[in-house]
Design an enzyme around this catalytic site. Structure first.
Site, PDB file in Angstrom:
ATOM      1  N   LYS A 112       0.818  -1.214   0.000  1.00  0.00           N
ATOM      2  CA  LYS A 112       0.000   0.000   0.000  1.00  0.00           C
ATOM      3  C   LYS A 112       0.855   1.269   0.000  1.00  0.00           C
ATOM      4  CE  LYS A 112      -4.275  -1.996   1.573  1.00  0.00           C
ATOM      5  NZ  LYS A 112      -3.967  -3.416   1.803  1.00  0.00           N
TER       6      LYS A 112
HETATM    7  C1  LIG Z   1      -4.528  -4.516   1.140  1.00  0.00           C
HETATM    8  C2  LIG Z   1      -3.740  -5.775   1.017  1.00  0.00           C
HETATM    9  C3  LIG Z   1      -4.082  -6.786   0.076  1.00  0.00           C
HETATM   10  C4  LIG Z   1      -5.322  -6.711  -0.793  1.00  0.00           C
HETATM   11  O1  LIG Z   1      -5.252  -5.696  -1.764  1.00  0.00           O
HETATM   12  P1  LIG Z   1      -6.580  -5.222  -2.538  1.00  0.00           P
HETATM   13  O2  LIG Z   1      -6.135  -4.111  -3.399  1.00  0.00           O
HETATM   14  O3  LIG Z   1      -7.546  -4.811  -1.476  1.00  0.00           O
HETATM   15  O4  LIG Z   1      -7.082  -6.396  -3.296  1.00  0.00           O
HETATM   16  C5  LIG Z   1      -3.251  -7.891  -0.029  1.00  0.00           C
HETATM   17  N1  LIG Z   1      -2.158  -8.024   0.758  1.00  0.00           N
HETATM   18  C6  LIG Z   1      -1.801  -7.101   1.669  1.00  0.00           C
HETATM   19  C7  LIG Z   1      -0.601  -7.330   2.511  1.00  0.00           C
HETATM   20  C8  LIG Z   1      -2.567  -5.943   1.826  1.00  0.00           C
HETATM   21  O5  LIG Z   1      -2.205  -5.017   2.737  1.00  0.00           O
END
Ligand SMILES: *Cc1c(COP(=O)(O)O)cnc(C)c1O
Length: 468
Positions: A112
Site C-alpha cells: 500500500k
Molecule cells: C490490502 C492488502 C491486500 C489486498 O489488496 P486489494 O487491493 O484490497 O485487493 C493484499 N495483501 C496485503 C498485505 C494488503 O495489505
C-alpha cells in the site's frame, strides 16, 4: 483526461477533482473516460528506465497536465525515494517460471506504500493550488492506516485521522500508526471492530455539514489515484521478464480488488498479460463468482491474511462496468440487487468477458501455512501469509509452462511474525530478518487516544484537533 462514474449520473471530473472526491456522488467509482494506449516501442523502452521514469510514461496520460509535466516528474522522484531499494519493486526468481514481485520495501512493509506515497503528494499539491485544506479520515484493519499515516505525516495542507479497532491489529501495525509525532497525525483506537470503524467513516461522509466544515477526503482503495499508481509495477515487472515480446501472467493476493484491477488497467493500456490470477483466502467471494457466476456475500472469517478478509470487494464494481461494455444502468441494477438480496448473478456474456482476462483460486489456511513452510525449508525464503496465498494460486495456474507467472509479494514477513512462526514451527527472531527501521520503531513511544464507538464524540475530537 476526464473521469466518469460507474453509475453514470455523477458529474464528469478532471484528475485532481477525482483525486479529492474519492467516491462519486451517485455512489459509483470514478474511471477514466477511455484507456490510454502505450505503443510497443514505449513498452520496449521500459527495460532501460528507472521506476520513476516508467511511472511518468504510464501515468502522465491519466493526469492530463495538472500538475504540469515537470512538477509531476519531481513528485514521482520524491514519492519513490521513500523505498529502501533503488528499483522500488524488484523481481526475484522462485524457480521454474515463477517469480516474486517484491512490493514491500516501503516504510510500512506492505504494497500500500507504493500508491499511498504518491497519492499523499498529489493531494497536498492539489490542495495548495486551490488554497484549501483537507481532513483525511480512514478506517483500517491494519495495513492501510500505517501506510496512510506514513505518507501524509507532515504534509502542509492535510490533517489525517485513522480509526483502528482497539486490540485487533498486530503490534507492528499499531506502532506504525501511533509512533509518528507529527502534529497533523491522529490515530484513534476505537472500542469496537473494524466494521464499527468503517461505519464511523461512512457516517461522517454522510453528514453533509461535517463533511463541508472539515473538508473531508478519503484514501481507501476506491480512490482512483491508488489504482492508477499500482499499474506501474505491472509494466516494470513485465519489462524485466522479456515484455512486451513475451506475455507474462500475474497472481495477485486480493481483497478489495484494487491491486488486481490495476493489472487489468495495464492490460487495457497494451501490456501483454497472459492471465490475471485472483488469489483469495477463505473469504472467497471473488473465486466463487468466477466459478459460478453468482456474487454472493457471506460472513467474513478471520484468517492469517487479514488484509484480504473482505466479503464486499469495492473495486469489483469497476470490472463490472468494463465487462458490461461500460453500461452504467446495468451496474446500478446489479448494485441494487446486491443491497436488496445480498447477491447477484452475471449473464454468461459478462462472465465470459471476465474469464477472458482473469482466473481465480481459493487457498485455504492449511495450504497457506504449508506453502510458507515448504518455501522456507526448500530455499530459506520467507513469504508473508498474503503472498503465500498468491503463490498457492499461481502454482495452480493452467497456463503453458513457458509463460512466466509473477506473484505479487504484498507484505514483508516481519509484518506478520506470529503466522510465519507458527507455519515454520521456529522462533520468529531466528528466521525473520526484521528491517532496521522497524526495530527502531518498535522501541519508540506511542501516542493515541482511545474512544468509544460513538460518532458525536469522534466528530468533536476531529473538530478540536484539526488545523484551522
Ligand atoms: C490490502 C492488502 C491486500 C489486498 O489488496 P486489494 O487491493 O484490497 O485487493 C493484499 N495483501 C496485503 C498485505 C494488503 O495489505
Amino acid at each position: 483526461m476526464k473521469y466518469i462514474s460507474t453509475r453514470g449520473t455523477a458529474p464528469v471530473l478532471d484528475f485532481e477533482d477525482t483525486l479529492l472526491a474519492g467516491l462519486a456522488t451517485d455512489g459509483g467509482l470514478y474511471v477514466p473516460e477511455s484507456w490510454p494506449r502505450l505503443s510497443r516501442e514505449t513498452l520496449a523502452s521500459f527495460k532501460d528506465k528507472s521506476y520513476a521514469e516508467v511511472a511518468y510514461e504510464v501515468l502522465q496520460p491519466f493526469i492530463g497536465g495538472t500538475p504540469d509535466n515537470d512538477r509531476f516528474r519531481e513528485i514521482l522522484e520524491s514519492a519513490y525515494q521513500a523505498f529502501e531499494v533503488p528499483d522500488v519493486a524488484p523481481v526475484v526468481p522462485l524457480g521454474g517460471q515463477h517469480y516474486l514481485l517484491e512490493l514491500f520495501h516501503g516504510p510500512t512493509l506492505a504494497f500500500k506504500d507504493v500508491a499511498m506515497q504518491l497519492l499523499a503528494r498529489l493531494m497536498d499539491e492539489a490542495l495548495l493550488r486551490r488554497g484549501r485544506r483537507a481532513t483525511i479520515i480512514g478506517a483500517t484493519s491494519g495495513d492501510t492506516g500505517g501506510a496512510a499515516i506514513e505518507a501524509f505525516r507532515g504534509r502542509e495542507n492535510i490533517d489525517i485521522f485513522i480509526f483502528f479497532p482497539e486490540g485487533r491489529v498486530s503490534d507492528v501495525q499499531r506502532k506504525q500508526m501511533t509512533t509518528p509525532t507529527d502534529s497533523n497525525v491522529h490515530a484513534l483506537a476505537i472500542d469496537g471492530t473494524f466494521d464499527d470503524c468503517q461505519a464511523l467513516v461512512k457516517d461522517m461522509f454522510n453528514d453533509a455539514d461535517f463533511r463541508h466544515e472539515t473538508g473531508l477526503a478519503g484514501v481507501n482503495s476506491i480512490n482512483w489515484a491508488r489504482v492508477m499508481a499500482q499499474t506501474v509495477y505491472y509494466f516494470t515487472a513485465s519489462a524485466q521478464l522479456g515484455g512486451p515480446d513475451k506475455e507474462v501472467a500475474f497472481s495477485v493476493p486480493t481483497g478489495n480488488f484494487g491491486d488486481i484491477f490495476a493489472g487489468y488497467v495495464a492490460k487495457q493500456m497494451g501490456l501483454p498479460i497472459a492471465q490475471l490470477m485472483i488469489a483469495t483466502n477463505i473469504n472467497d467471494i471473488l473465486a466463487r463468482v468466477l466459478k459460478t457466476g453468482t456474487y454472493e456475500i457471506g460472513d467474513v472469517v478471520a484468517s492469517t491474511s487479514p488484509s484480504m478478509d473482505i466479503q464486499v470487494s469495492s473495486n469489483f464494481e469497476r470490472l463490472l462496468f468494463e465487462a458490461t461494455g461500460r453500461n452504467a444502468a446495468e451496474v446500478c441494477r446489479l448494485m441494487r440487487e446486491l443491497t436488496e438480496k445480498r447477491k447477484f448473478s452475471l449473464s454468461s456474456n459478462v462472465l465470459d468477458v471476465i474469464r477472458g482476462s482473469f482466473a481465480a483460486e481459493r487457498v485455504d489456511e492449511v495450504e497457506t501455512a504449508k506453502i510458507i513452510k515448504d518455501m522456507f525449508e526448500k530455499d530459506g525464503m520467507l513469504l508473508d501469509p498474503h503472498t503465500a496465498v498468491g503463490y498457492g494460486a499461481a502454482l495452480r495456474s493452467d497456463l503453458p509452462v513457458s509463460t512466466p507467472i509473477v506473484t505479487l509479494a504484498t507484505a514483508h514477513p516481519a509484518k506478520f511474525p506470529a503466522s510465519v512462526e507458527k507455519a515454520c514451527n521456529r522462533q520468529a527472531e531466528e528466521i525473520i530478518v526484521t528491517p532496521e527501521r522497524v526495530k527502531v520503531m518498535m522501541k519508540q513511544d506511542e501516542t493515541y487516544e482511545t474512544y468509544p464507538n460513538d460518532l458525536a464524540q469522534v466528530q468533536d475530537f476531529i473538530r478540536q484537533k484539526k488545523t484551522d
